[in-house]
Enzyme design. Sequence first.
Site, PDB file in Angstrom:
ATOM      1  N   HIS A 132     -48.587  51.161 -19.919  1.00 57.46           N
ATOM      2  CA  HIS A 132     -49.350  49.680 -20.025  1.00 57.46           C
ATOM      3  C   HIS A 132     -49.885  49.875 -18.477  1.00 57.46           C
ATOM      4  CE1 HIS A 132     -45.160  50.176 -18.105  1.00 57.46           C
ATOM      5  NE2 HIS A 132     -45.730  48.912 -17.331  1.00 57.46           N
ATOM      6  N   ASP A 162     -44.936  54.496 -25.344  1.00 58.11           N
ATOM      7  CA  ASP A 162     -45.617  53.685 -23.212  1.00 58.11           C
ATOM      8  C   ASP A 162     -46.339  54.770 -22.452  1.00 58.11           C
ATOM      9  OD1 ASP A 162     -46.416  51.662 -21.876  1.00 58.11           O
ATOM     10  OD2 ASP A 162     -44.874  51.322 -20.830  1.00 58.11           O
ATOM     11  N   GLY A 241     -45.359  48.042  -9.953  1.00 62.69           N
ATOM     12  CA  GLY A 241     -46.066  48.207  -9.385  1.00 62.69           C
ATOM     13  C   GLY A 241     -45.242  50.397  -9.617  1.00 62.69           C
ATOM     14  N   ASN A 242     -43.784  50.504  -9.943  1.00 65.74           N
ATOM     15  CA  ASN A 242     -43.045  51.890  -9.703  1.00 65.74           C
ATOM     16  C   ASN A 242     -43.842  52.254 -11.179  1.00 65.74           C
ATOM     17  OD1 ASN A 242     -40.590  51.008  -7.631  1.00 65.74           O
ATOM     18  ND2 ASN A 242     -41.975  52.171  -7.441  1.00 65.74           N
ATOM     19  N   SER A 243     -44.407  51.697 -12.512  1.00 63.64           N
ATOM     20  CA  SER A 243     -44.499  51.654 -13.441  1.00 63.64           C
ATOM     21  C   SER A 243     -45.136  53.596 -13.884  1.00 63.64           C
ATOM     22  CB  SER A 243     -45.034  50.968 -14.210  1.00 63.64           C
ATOM     23  OG  SER A 243     -44.069  49.978 -14.775  1.00 63.64           O
ATOM     24  N   LEU A 298     -40.022  60.744 -42.089  1.00 62.17           N
ATOM     25  CA  LEU A 298     -39.141  61.169 -42.785  1.00 62.17           C
ATOM     26  C   LEU A 298     -39.521  60.244 -43.919  1.00 62.17           C
ATOM     27  CD1 LEU A 298     -36.078  62.486 -43.739  1.00 62.17           C
ATOM     28  CD2 LEU A 298     -35.236  61.199 -41.943  1.00 62.17           C
ATOM     29  N   GLY A 299     -40.125  59.299 -43.593  1.00 59.35           N
ATOM     30  CA  GLY A 299     -39.943  58.259 -44.656  1.00 59.35           C
ATOM     31  C   GLY A 299     -38.553  57.948 -45.354  1.00 59.35           C
ATOM     32  N   VAL A 300     -37.911  57.167 -44.307  1.00 59.85           N
ATOM     33  CA  VAL A 300     -37.254  55.942 -45.362  1.00 59.85           C
ATOM     34  C   VAL A 300     -36.619  54.535 -44.049  1.00 59.85           C
ATOM     35  CG1 VAL A 300     -35.173  58.141 -45.731  1.00 59.85           C
ATOM     36  CG2 VAL A 300     -35.199  57.205 -43.355  1.00 59.85           C
TER      37      VAL A 300
END
Length: 501
Positions: A132, A162, A241-243, A298-300
């Site tokens: 982001h 992210d 801003g820390n992101s 996995l498909g569940v």
Amino acid sequence: MKKRLLRIAYDMTLLIGGFLIAGLLFSNVQWPEISLAAEEYTPVANAPKPDVTGKSADSPIAALNNTFVNIADRVTPSVVTIKTKRVIKQPQMPAPMRQFFDDFFEQRDMRNTVLGSGVIVKENGYILTNNHVVARGEEITVKLNNGKEYQAEEVLTDSRTDIAVIKIDAEGLDAIEIGDSSELRVGEWVLALGNPFDENLQHSVTAGIVSAKGRTDVFSRRQAGDLIQNFIQTDAAINPGNSGGALVNLYGQLVGINTAIASRSGGNQGIGFAVPINMATDVMNDLIQHGKVVRGYLGVYMQPVDNEIAKAMGLDRPHGAMVNKVAEGSPAAEAGLKVKDLITAVDGDPIQNPGNLQSRITQMDPGEQHKLTVIRDGEKKTLAVTIDEVPEDMEQQQASAQAAKNFGMTLRNVTPELADKFDLPVQTGVLVAEVQRGSQAAEKNIRQGDIVTHVGRQHPVKTVADFKQALREYDPGDSIILRLMRGDNLFFVGLTIPTQE
């Protein structure tokens, strides 16, 4: 008068007598000697004083103090400032010519700059940050600790975690040492480094502890979409801003990428979240090697276990992930998983909830075999499953399905059956089949049975796939306008693409 004086004299006699008796009684009590204790604390001339300041080189306080100082000195050169210039689409309703549907509103673009952080992880210019921070950036500038600036030459992103990887043309950079986030313990000291709020506060360092691990319920489904949630929680101050900045342990090792905060004020309130570095580096390696993230499948379809389900299944507490659908031909189907199975562990490691299981599965390599512990009809079973790769069309379908749900509405293609049920012309748009109470769609008076005909000015919508494709041109936080039809009436609705923070 005489009676009153006699009464006072009588009371005084009793009072004095009481004091005399008390004195006689206490004179026989053996009180502890306190003079020796007092002498023990009598200052002695030229005696060495204790180091209450902790400044002595060998004091525990000085050792702890120097640990924090040394980590900050060592790690700060590896943390960078990232400035991303991008365009935000701001649709503007025209007046008064709304009836000209071919040009029913103008779209004005506005430039803004996003400030974030990043961490140098390879000496040859690879930097980890958040998706982001750099998503849809037209110009991405990286500023090093020494003041040098570089333009990003390559940007690889993964919205589901992210995480983003950017590459600058530089060599011999101060790459941070990578740690092992699986070894983090709740209560362990960590430092957060980044650039909070604006460029005047670059290279800030804050300290705290690991408050929790494996947070899978940070964002609601509406907020998160298909984001994989498996966060480290910390009370080290993290602010806008820390992101993309570094979360490091007391060995100066990178253990997480700072990502989000839980706040009612917009600033730090002691609850911050970071993507575990093990997950981030897996994503980074896939992006660099394959250009995409290869995820386990996995498909569940799963749901959490509440108190009532736990009680009905004979569990001592709610935990695990209950299977409510098994995809045909999936690894889960081949392994023998069934609806109502409760998955409680993977390779012996407990599973607390569906988010916990999803995080584990997506980090597995296709072709690997793993053991699932399940409870079926009150009995514990172990099933061997061979993990597959997530089909590309499924990832697209999942992302598409979530886009509409983020607004709080479910869309359906207008089939002949639905057209007959809602008295609709076929192929005029997509049907709003459901609207969630309290959602954006509900607040804007979108109703079940409405037809979405356009997204923006240039995107007529005839299928759900058209709708999702149109949304890909927008970023979280952007405003969009939908044109809808209700009976014979056409109207417009403005919505905001949901953000994660």
